[in-house]
Enzyme design. Sequence first.
Site, short mmCIF file in Angstrom:
data_model
loop_
_atom_site.label_atom_id
_atom_site.label_comp_id
_atom_site.label_asym_id
_atom_site.label_seq_id
_atom_site.Cartn_x
_atom_site.Cartn_y
_atom_site.Cartn_z
N GLU A 1 0.83 -1.27 0.03
CA GLU A 1 -0.02 -0.04 -0.01
C GLU A 1 0.79 1.26 -0.01
OE1 GLU A 1 -3.98 -1.28 2.05
OE2 GLU A 1 -2.60 -0.83 3.37
N CYS B 1 3.24 8.92 0.87
CA CYS B 1 3.95 7.79 1.89
C CYS B 1 4.32 6.47 1.34
CB CYS B 1 2.83 7.89 2.76
SG CYS B 1 3.26 6.74 4.50
N CYS C 1 7.07 -5.98 7.93
CA CYS C 1 7.52 -5.37 9.08
C CYS C 1 8.07 -6.28 10.22
CB CYS C 1 7.14 -4.41 9.53
SG CYS C 1 8.12 -3.16 10.62
N CYS D 1 5.71 -3.43 16.54
CA CYS D 1 5.24 -2.52 17.19
C CYS D 1 3.71 -2.82 17.66
CB CYS D 1 5.23 -1.00 16.59
SG CYS D 1 7.17 -0.70 16.41
N CYS E 1 0.76 -1.09 15.58
CA CYS E 1 0.85 -0.96 14.28
C CYS E 1 0.53 -2.09 13.36
CB CYS E 1 2.31 -0.57 13.83
SG CYS E 1 2.45 -0.33 11.96
N CYS F 1 -1.76 6.78 9.65
CA CYS F 1 -0.33 6.08 10.38
C CYS F 1 -0.79 4.80 11.16
CB CYS F 1 0.00 6.98 11.38
SG CYS F 1 0.53 8.52 10.64
N1 SAH Z 1 8.90 1.61 10.65
C1 SAH Z 1 9.07 3.19 10.43
C2 SAH Z 1 8.16 3.66 9.51
C3 SAH Z 1 6.65 3.87 9.74
S1 SAH Z 1 6.38 5.29 10.12
C4 SAH Z 1 8.69 3.72 11.87
O1 SAH Z 1 8.55 2.83 12.87
O2 SAH Z 1 9.21 4.80 12.20
C5 SAH Z 1 4.87 5.41 10.57
C6 SAH Z 1 4.46 6.24 11.78
O3 SAH Z 1 3.16 5.87 12.21
C7 SAH Z 1 5.45 5.58 12.77
O4 SAH Z 1 5.83 6.74 13.79
C8 SAH Z 1 4.65 4.78 13.50
O5 SAH Z 1 5.07 4.53 14.84
C9 SAH Z 1 3.27 5.46 13.65
N2 SAH Z 1 2.35 4.31 13.94
C10 SAH Z 1 2.24 3.05 13.79
N3 SAH Z 1 1.01 2.72 14.34
C11 SAH Z 1 0.24 3.85 14.53
C12 SAH Z 1 -0.99 3.74 14.81
N4 SAH Z 1 -1.97 2.96 15.16
N5 SAH Z 1 -1.53 5.11 15.19
C13 SAH Z 1 -0.69 6.25 14.87
N6 SAH Z 1 0.50 5.97 14.31
C14 SAH Z 1 0.98 5.04 14.40
#
Ligand code: SAH
Length: 341
Positions: free
Chosen positions: A90, A103, A110, A114, A117, A331
Site C-alpha cells: 500500500e 507515503c 515489517c 510494534c 501498528c 498512520c
Molecule cells: N517503521 C518506521 C516507519 C513507519 S512510519 C517507524 O516505525 O517509524 C509510521 C509512523 O506511524 C510511525 O511513527 C509509527 O510509529 C506510527 N504509527 C504506527 N501505528 C500507529 C497507529 N496505530 N496510530 C498512530 N501512529 C502509528
Amino acid sequence: MKNIKDYDIEKLEEELLNLGEKKYRAEQIFKWIYKENAVSFDDMTNLSLDLRNKLKQNYSLGIYKILKKQVASDGTIKYLFDILDGNAIETVLMKYHHGYSLCVSSQIGCKMGCKFCASTGIAFIRSLSSGEIIEQLLAVERDENIKISNIVFMGIGEPLDNYDNVINAIRIINNPKGINIGARHISLSTSGLVPGIYRLADENIQCTLSISLHATNNEKRSKMMPINTKYNIEELLQACRDYITKTNRRVSFEYALAKDTNDNLDDAKELVKLLKGMLCHVNLIPINKIEKGEFTKSSNENILKFRDYLNDHGIVATVRRELGSDIDAACGQLRRKELKQ
Ligand code: SAH
C-alpha cells in the site's frame, strides 16, 4: 529480469558500457524514466532501435498494476499495488496546500513488531528494491497526472532495516537528473535502529529524520515497541544528539497518543526532560485504532493539553492531521496483502 529503476545514474552508465553502449545514454534513459515517466522502452524514441531492443532483453521497467484505489472523505488516496511478484503493498497520497505528499512503503511486511501498528502483525516477506520503492511514486504520478512534492518513508516497513535500497532510492529521488525532489522534502521515519541513524548521519543527505519515540521510559516503550529492548531510549537519544551535531538538522519525534498509556501530563513532563535542549520538533499523532489493537485514541482534550504542555516548556509540538482514517490509510493502518493467483 533486472529492474532498471534499481540503478543510480553511475551504475546505469556501467551497465550501458557493459552492453557496448556509450555512457551518455544513461542520462537519456534516466530522463525517459524519471522526467517522462515512460512505461515502455519503445517510448524512448531518441535511442536507437538496437539499444531499445537490448534494454528490453535485459531489463524491466517494473511498472505496477493498480489493484485497488480508495479515496477517503478528505481526499487522501490509498493505492494497493500489484508489485509483480505475487505480493501487494500500500502507498498513500495526501493532498496539502503546499502540494502532494506520498507515503511510501519500504518492505513487504515489517519485523519490528510494534504493538499498535497493523504493518507488523503478519509475516515479513522481504525488503523492496530501490526501483520498487521509486515505482510507487511514478505509478501514482502517472495515475493522477500530478507531480509529487514530498516523500515520506512512513508506509509499511522499517526503512533503516532496508538501508542500502532506501538510501539508493532517496538519491535517485533527490538527483536533479532523476526525480528531483529536494532532500528537505524527503522524510525518513525509524522505529529506532540506532546503527542506521549513525550511518545516516554520515551520508550527507539533507532529509528529515523522524524517530518513532511514543514513550518516555524504557519499561513503557519496550511494551509498545520490542525494538526498545535492543536499543533503549538512552542509546536512541544519544544517536539523535550525534545526528544533530553532525548534520545540523532538526530531528522530528513522533509520539502517538494512546488513552491511559502515554498521554497524561506526567508523560509530557518526562518528554520535556528527555528532549530539553535538543534541536527537535515533536509530532503528536492521535493513535489510530487497528484490528485487535489494544490501544485507543486519547481524547481531544488530552491531546491538546499534552501539546500545550510541551509548547509551554520549550519543546515545539504540533498535532499531526489525521488523514485517510476512513479507508484505513492513516498512520499505522497500512499492511501488505497477499495476491491469490
Ligand atoms: N517503521 C518506521 C516507519 C513507519 S512510519 C517507524 O516505525 O517509524 C509510521 C509512523 O506511524 C510511525 O511513527 C509509527 O510509529 C506510527 N504509527 C504506527 N501505528 C500507529 C497507529 N496505530 N496510530 C498512530 N501512529 C502509528
